[in-house]
Scaffold this motif. Sequence first.
Motif, short mmCIF file in Angstrom:
data_model
loop_
_atom_site.label_atom_id
_atom_site.label_comp_id
_atom_site.label_asym_id
_atom_site.label_seq_id
_atom_site.Cartn_x
_atom_site.Cartn_y
_atom_site.Cartn_z
N UNK A 77 1.08 -1.46 13.07
CA UNK A 77 0.85 -0.01 12.96
C UNK A 77 1.07 0.63 14.32
N UNK A 78 0.67 1.89 14.46
CA UNK A 78 0.77 2.55 15.76
C UNK A 78 -0.09 1.84 16.81
N UNK A 79 0.29 1.93 18.10
CA UNK A 79 -0.43 1.21 19.16
C UNK A 79 -1.92 1.57 19.18
N UNK A 80 -2.24 2.86 19.01
CA UNK A 80 -3.66 3.25 19.09
C UNK A 80 -4.45 2.68 17.91
N UNK B 227 -3.56 2.39 -1.14
CA UNK B 227 -3.01 1.06 -0.88
C UNK B 227 -1.87 0.80 -1.86
N UNK B 228 -0.73 0.42 -1.33
CA UNK B 228 0.41 0.00 -2.15
C UNK B 228 0.70 -1.46 -1.82
N UNK B 229 1.16 -2.22 -2.81
CA UNK B 229 1.41 -3.66 -2.61
C UNK B 229 2.87 -3.96 -2.93
N UNK C 179 4.72 3.42 6.10
CA UNK C 179 3.28 3.23 5.91
C UNK C 179 2.57 3.43 7.25
N UNK C 180 1.27 3.78 7.20
CA UNK C 180 0.49 3.92 8.43
C UNK C 180 0.11 2.56 8.99
N UNK D 136 -4.64 8.06 4.46
CA UNK D 136 -3.79 7.07 5.13
C UNK D 136 -3.13 6.20 4.07
N UNK D 137 -2.01 5.60 4.42
CA UNK D 137 -1.29 4.74 3.48
C UNK D 137 -1.19 3.35 4.08
N UNK D 138 -1.84 2.38 3.43
CA UNK D 138 -1.73 0.98 3.87
C UNK D 138 -0.86 0.22 2.89
#
Length: 334
Positions: A206-209, A128-130, A185-186, A159-161
């Motif tokens: 994020x991505x549609x899925x 996680x990055x802020x 970012x994801x 994953x990167x949030x």
Amino acid sequence: MIDLRSDTVTRPSPEMFAAMAAAEVGDEQYLEDPTVNELQRRMAELLGHEAALFLPTATMANQAALRTHSKPGSIMLAEEHTHMLIYEWGGPAIHSGLVMTGVRSEAGRVTPQHIAAVEELGPGSVVVLENTHRSSGGRIWPLDEFRASVDAAHERGAALHLDGARLFNASVGAGLPPSAWSQHADSVTICFSKGLGCPFGAVLAGPAAFIERAWESKYLFGGALRQAGVAAAAAIYALDHNVERLADDHARARRLAEGIGLDASVVDSNFVAFPDPGDGEARIAERGVLVSNLRPGMLRAITHLDISDDDIDQAIEAVSEVVGATRTAAPRAR
Ligand SMILES: Cc1ncc(COP(=O)(O)O)c(C=O)c1O
């Protein structure tokens, strides 16, 4: 009282209320709220992602993101004072079964070295990055450093949030579109109830899925709404009227920092961080100005929509009286 505790204390303007009252609404859970749908479309585009999901709060958006990305027992890695690590009530452990791991870093930036050092990080984990980073005093991530950390997370299969609750502040402060960071970012969270002046509302993109799967958490957390267009209309109003003006908040924060004798070059956005003489909050409040805690030993004053140049003049006087006096009386305490 001049309220510099947080940019969350703003009240909707009459114009924002008018936009809310005029909103076209429908049942959000049936995907029939045109205003929510429009906000989601605009936010996906602005953030460089395929899809977006409207949620009541940034906390809920962050937690939905973690639950959608992760596998129980995996790691959530973040800077040690990151909002998701310390202010979301253990949510990453409770909702997603994540092992919460904090690292100490400069200006809130988790580096590729930090990421490389956590052996257990792998698929099912989330870094996680802020941006802006709250506890470092609203610092903005330089894009090259951000991208290097994203790449390092991906190399480990994590994953990167991005908690971009204040990503619009970073965007205006750095003169870059919000997608400059968020497209890498994801997933990304944006909050509308901070500098943008809305009563509530956040978006996860994020991505549609991924967004399709995030609906499960939206329901689970009780965040699936009905005529939510009333709130989405406030967010659309804010996108159209309250983004560029964040530059005014940043300029006022710099003026406040200079006025109380701080190095304004570390004031990237709307936060001013200064040492707490111990009882600083109460003594500054006695002088008509509210500030709040930033991190242990540090106070914060945050500029926002409802703060004027005159308010800054008064704040300079109040904070200087308290912090200035401490400098003379107990220099080592700082
Ligand atoms: C960086 C950051 N992320 C997330 C949040 C959570 O926002 P909300 O109050 O909308 O849940 C905050 C709130 O202060 C924040 O500062």
